[in-house]
Scaffold this active site. Structure first.
Site, PDB file in Angstrom:
ATOM      1  N   GLU A   1       0.810  -1.220   0.000  1.00 47.36           N
ATOM      2  CA  GLU A   1       0.000   0.000   0.000  1.00 47.36           C
ATOM      3  C   GLU A   1       0.844   1.270   0.000  1.00 47.36           C
ATOM      4  O   GLU A   1       0.645   2.181   0.808  1.00 47.36           O
ATOM      5  CB  GLU A   1      -0.957  -0.009   1.198  1.00 47.36           C
ATOM      6  CG  GLU A   1      -1.910  -1.193   1.187  1.00 47.36           C
ATOM      7  CD  GLU A   1      -2.816  -1.256   2.409  1.00 47.36           C
ATOM      8  OE1 GLU A   1      -2.771  -0.312   3.233  1.00 47.36           O
ATOM      9  OE2 GLU A   1      -3.555  -2.236   2.551  1.00 47.36           O
TER      10      GLU A   1
ATOM     11  N   ASN B   1       2.019  -5.238  -3.073  1.00 53.50           N
ATOM     12  CA  ASN B   1       0.640  -5.553  -2.702  1.00 53.50           C
ATOM     13  C   ASN B   1      -0.149  -4.266  -2.463  1.00 53.50           C
ATOM     14  O   ASN B   1       0.336  -3.354  -1.780  1.00 53.50           O
ATOM     15  CB  ASN B   1       0.645  -6.403  -1.426  1.00 53.50           C
ATOM     16  CG  ASN B   1      -0.697  -7.005  -1.101  1.00 53.50           C
ATOM     17  OD1 ASN B   1      -1.322  -7.640  -1.945  1.00 53.50           O
ATOM     18  ND2 ASN B   1      -1.153  -6.822   0.140  1.00 53.50           N
TER      19      ASN B   1
ATOM     20  N   HIS C   1     -10.348  -6.188  -1.736  1.00 56.62           N
ATOM     21  CA  HIS C   1     -11.347  -5.790  -0.739  1.00 56.62           C
ATOM     22  C   HIS C   1     -12.470  -5.053  -1.467  1.00 56.62           C
ATOM     23  O   HIS C   1     -12.300  -3.912  -1.906  1.00 56.62           O
ATOM     24  CB  HIS C   1     -10.726  -4.876   0.317  1.00 56.62           C
ATOM     25  CG  HIS C   1      -9.711  -5.534   1.193  1.00 56.62           C
ATOM     26  ND1 HIS C   1     -10.038  -6.587   2.026  1.00 56.62           N
ATOM     27  CD2 HIS C   1      -8.384  -5.306   1.367  1.00 56.62           C
ATOM     28  CE1 HIS C   1      -8.955  -6.965   2.693  1.00 56.62           C
ATOM     29  NE2 HIS C   1      -7.939  -6.218   2.304  1.00 56.62           N
TER      30      HIS C   1
ATOM     31  N   GLU D   1      -6.122 -10.626  -0.591  1.00 56.30           N
ATOM     32  CA  GLU D   1      -6.876 -10.321   0.640  1.00 56.30           C
ATOM     33  C   GLU D   1      -8.368 -10.207   0.344  1.00 56.30           C
ATOM     34  O   GLU D   1      -9.038  -9.274   0.782  1.00 56.30           O
ATOM     35  CB  GLU D   1      -6.377  -9.014   1.267  1.00 56.30           C
ATOM     36  CG  GLU D   1      -4.894  -8.982   1.564  1.00 56.30           C
ATOM     37  CD  GLU D   1      -4.438  -7.691   2.246  1.00 56.30           C
ATOM     38  OE1 GLU D   1      -5.301  -6.974   2.816  1.00 56.30           O
ATOM     39  OE2 GLU D   1      -3.230  -7.409   2.227  1.00 56.30           O
TER      40      GLU D   1
ATOM     41  N   ASP E   1     -12.201 -10.095   0.250  1.00 53.80           N
ATOM     42  CA  ASP E   1     -13.465 -10.168   0.978  1.00 53.80           C
ATOM     43  C   ASP E   1     -14.431  -9.191   0.312  1.00 53.80           C
ATOM     44  O   ASP E   1     -14.026  -8.309  -0.433  1.00 53.80           O
ATOM     45  CB  ASP E   1     -13.321  -9.902   2.488  1.00 53.80           C
ATOM     46  CG  ASP E   1     -12.582  -8.617   2.819  1.00 53.80           C
ATOM     47  OD1 ASP E   1     -12.591  -7.674   1.996  1.00 53.80           O
ATOM     48  OD2 ASP E   1     -11.999  -8.534   3.912  1.00 53.80           O
TER      49      ASP E   1
END
Length: 397
Positions: free
Chosen positions: A170, A216, A258, A289, A291
């Site tokens: 990030e 990432n 996400h 990651e 979701d």
């Protein structure tokens, strides 16, 4: 660039998980892929379906179902928190290796590949580091050396045990940040400048020549305007291209995934196009990651199925979009959900105004949701000529 299909760690996981979970067909018991785990179904394509692991939940003797599903359902694991700097070195010079060691040992016992998360991030840093920079007791030169030492120490400790490292996490701003023009953000860019990114990859490679090294980030599932000033995916693409041109040993780009059902998310072909474009740079890709959260309206919290069902269906569709895109691109090596049960999801604790949740593939009672079934069906029905075994790069020097 010379390519190979499997890393050594990947081969072990493929062979072992397939052996453990595949039930041979007989005349009285025909082959039924719906009874197999996500791990086994993914490894048919060389794809590692994984999960983030909450170590408190893993060690909770009163909740054995969590440990059972982590060990049986997934081919790779990522530590949610115990490999972050504040956890590893809470006091300067004194490392607390026990939780991270336990996590890596758990993966080894279960023949699971490990995604190391994370070496360099502006969050979850130890207080002694950030306060030392703030009060001037840690100089910029010393800070750079501390970062080099941290990366080298951690990667050396787990050398040969990590399949993919999230080296830098990030590092790029969002259009809603100030200034709105995309830029390198956070503690490390502010104190060391953007050159720390190349340094971090080089230090990680020196410590482990065989691990795959990833950048990432979130909100990079597909391209938007194509203008690096406001298209984060384009910015990360250009960054990766520049790092490759400089000979920086970056092996992959991880898209976190996400998502939220309240947004206009991308379709499968848009996500596939982005993965293919990154693959064209000669790097691997992964969803790291995943979701899909939903707003918990009063009606949802009251159990109104008319509001719950559309959210569950939209969630399943978004999980499926990322999975199908990953399957379609051979450089996409892994698909990791960020926790698999709503019981331990990070979402409700982070998104509270308005409240959000329902973000994972199992409910709080470990019952698989529609999203789980859609992921399973994507894996079952995919195959040649459109879905082929993965191609993993050799780690770059």
């Amino acid at each position: 660039m010379k390519l190979r299909q499997w890393s050594t760690v990947g081969l072990v996981a493929v062979a072992t998980v397939a052996t453990l979970n595949t039930v041979p067909a007989t005349a009285s018991r025909p082959y039924d892929p719906t009874t197999q785990s996500l791990a086994t179904l993914g490894l048919r394509h060389g794809l590692h379906v994984g999960t983030a692991v909450n170590m408190d939940a893993l060690n909770d003797a009163s909740d054995p179902q969590y440990r059972k599903l982590v060990s049986s359902e997934f081919a790779s694991v990522t530590a949610e928190n115990v490999m972050k700097w504040e956890s590893l070195e809470p006091t300067r010079g004194t490392y607390n290796w026990a939780p991270a060691d336990q996590f890596v040992d758990f993966a080894k016992r279960n023949r699971q590949s490990v995604r190391g998360h994370v070496l360099v991030w502006h969050n979850q840093l130890p207080a002694w580091l950030t306060s030392g920079v703030a009060d001037g007791s840690i100089s910029k030169q010393e800070l750079r050396e501390l970062l080099r030492k941290h990366i080298t120490t951690v990667v050396n400790r787990y050398k040969g045990k990590i399949w993919q490292w999230d080296v830098v996490n990030e590092a790029v701003s969002d259009p809603w940040d100030t200034p709105s023009t995309l830029h390198y953000k956070g503690f490390w860019a502010q104190n060391l400048g953007p050159g720390y990114i190349a340094d971090a990859f080089r230090w990680a490679r020196a410590a482990d020549p065989k691990a795959l090294l990833f950048y990432n980030d979130y909100n990079i599932e597909a391209f938007g305007s194509g203008n690096p000033a406001d298209d984060k995916t384009q910015f990360v693409y250009d960054m990766t291209k520049s790092l490759r041109a400089q000979g920086v040993p970056i092996d992959g780009v991880g898209s976190q995934g996400h998502l939220g059902t309240q947004y206009g998310n991308f379709d499968t072909l848009q996500v596939t196009a982005a993965l293919k474009k990154f693959s064209g740079l000669g790097v691997a890709t992964a969803f790291t990651e995943v979701d899909v959260r939903s707003q918990l309206t009063e009606a949802v919290q009251a159990g109104n199925s008319e509001e719950i069902n559309p959210r569950l269906q939209a969630s399943a569709a978004n999980f499926s979009v990322l999975m199908k895109a990953c399957l379609a691109v051979r450089s996409c090596l892994s698909y990791t959900v960020w926790g698999f049960s709503d019981k331990y999801s990070w979402v409700p604790g982070w998104f509270s105004d308005p409240p959000e949740g329902l973000a994972t593939i199992y409910d709080e009672n470990y019952q698989p949701k529609r999203a789980y079934q859609e992921l399973k069906s994507d894996l079952i029905f995919a195959g040649p000529p459109y879905v082929l075994p993965r191609i993993a790069p050799k780690p770059r020097r």
